[in-house]
Scaffold this active site. Sequence first.
Site, short mmCIF file in Angstrom:
data_model
loop_
_atom_site.label_atom_id
_atom_site.label_comp_id
_atom_site.label_asym_id
_atom_site.label_seq_id
_atom_site.Cartn_x
_atom_site.Cartn_y
_atom_site.Cartn_z
CD GLU A 128 -2.51 1.43 2.59
OE1 GLU A 128 -3.01 0.44 3.16
OE2 GLU A 128 -2.55 2.58 3.05
CB SER A 220 -1.94 -9.63 8.02
OG SER A 220 -2.75 -8.62 8.57
S1 SF4 Z 1 -8.39 -1.56 6.39
FE1 SF4 Z 1 -9.91 -2.29 4.91
S2 SF4 Z 1 -11.40 -0.62 4.67
FE2 SF4 Z 1 -9.55 0.21 5.63
S3 SF4 Z 1 -8.29 0.97 3.93
FE3 SF4 Z 1 -7.60 -1.10 4.33
S4 SF4 Z 1 -8.83 -2.36 2.94
FE4 SF4 Z 1 -9.84 -0.37 3.08
#
Ligand code: SF4
Length: 288
Positions: A128, A220
């Site tokens: 990300e 994770s």
């Molecule tokens: S935790 Fe879930 S809802 Fe929040 S940004 Fe990440 S994928 Fe999206």
Amino acid sequence: MKKSREIILADKAGFCFGVKRAINTAFKAAAGGKVYCLGPLIHNPQEVDRLRREGVETVDDLKTLKPGDSLIIRSHGVPPSVLRQAHDKDLTIIDLTCPFVGKAQRFAERLQIEGYRIVVVGEKKHPEVQSIIGYAGEDAIVVETPADLEGMKAQRRLGVVAQTTQSYSNFSEIVLELLRLSKELKVYNTICNSTTERQNATRSLAGRVDIMFVVGGRNSANTTRLVSLCREEGKPTYHIEVADEIRQEWLQGASKIGVTAGASTPDWVIEGVLKRLREGHTSKQPVR
Ligand code: SF4
């Protein structure tokens, strides 16, 4: 007489909105034929196995894909260069970038256009963060902890966004330091509510039980953060991926057991853990 145990599941645990949306769409897409996902769709090996059996294959890059192949962009998003590559190869793109990640990408892009040097608060190698950096310009920097800022020279204009799964405490400590290091600071709080809700529910539960189980992929980021939070609360905490890892000696003397799970942990895995704890059958095998 067998001692009774109370097993309590955190108020908020398991799949968040973005992951649920990605999983449901991927299964639907695979029903029409094989689809490819760039990197594992979620950071949960058990669910990734289930997806593979249903026709969602994970690929590490686009090299082996042919024009017309369907490519899933997972909830972490990708840098614009990867999207361009996919378009150039004539792939059919199924973009499942979580809207909250998309927002962080757009803020980074806007800050760059406005002339700010961008700081992304997050884990350097996380996909990300890599996707957000792709929108942030070449001089963008990633900061994981306040210690990373040691020795940084003062800047004229800094723009800040966060990896969506960051904790508020780490984010705010870094922002406070950056205030000292810049003449002008513009901050977008892009931490996702699902993350905050899961972290708050976990912290509150950890304060009320004897031991905690955190269920979810070891790869994770948001799951491992829940583990850290429980340990910060001073609770003996076990990070497991599946029920089979639970060991009898961990449960000795515990009358209240808390269970929480990361945003990428499927319900069927959480249910398996709860069932095993209620039944009291545990593994005698050493765990990895
Ligand atoms: S935790 Fe879930 S809802 Fe929040 S940004 Fe990440 S994928 Fe999206």
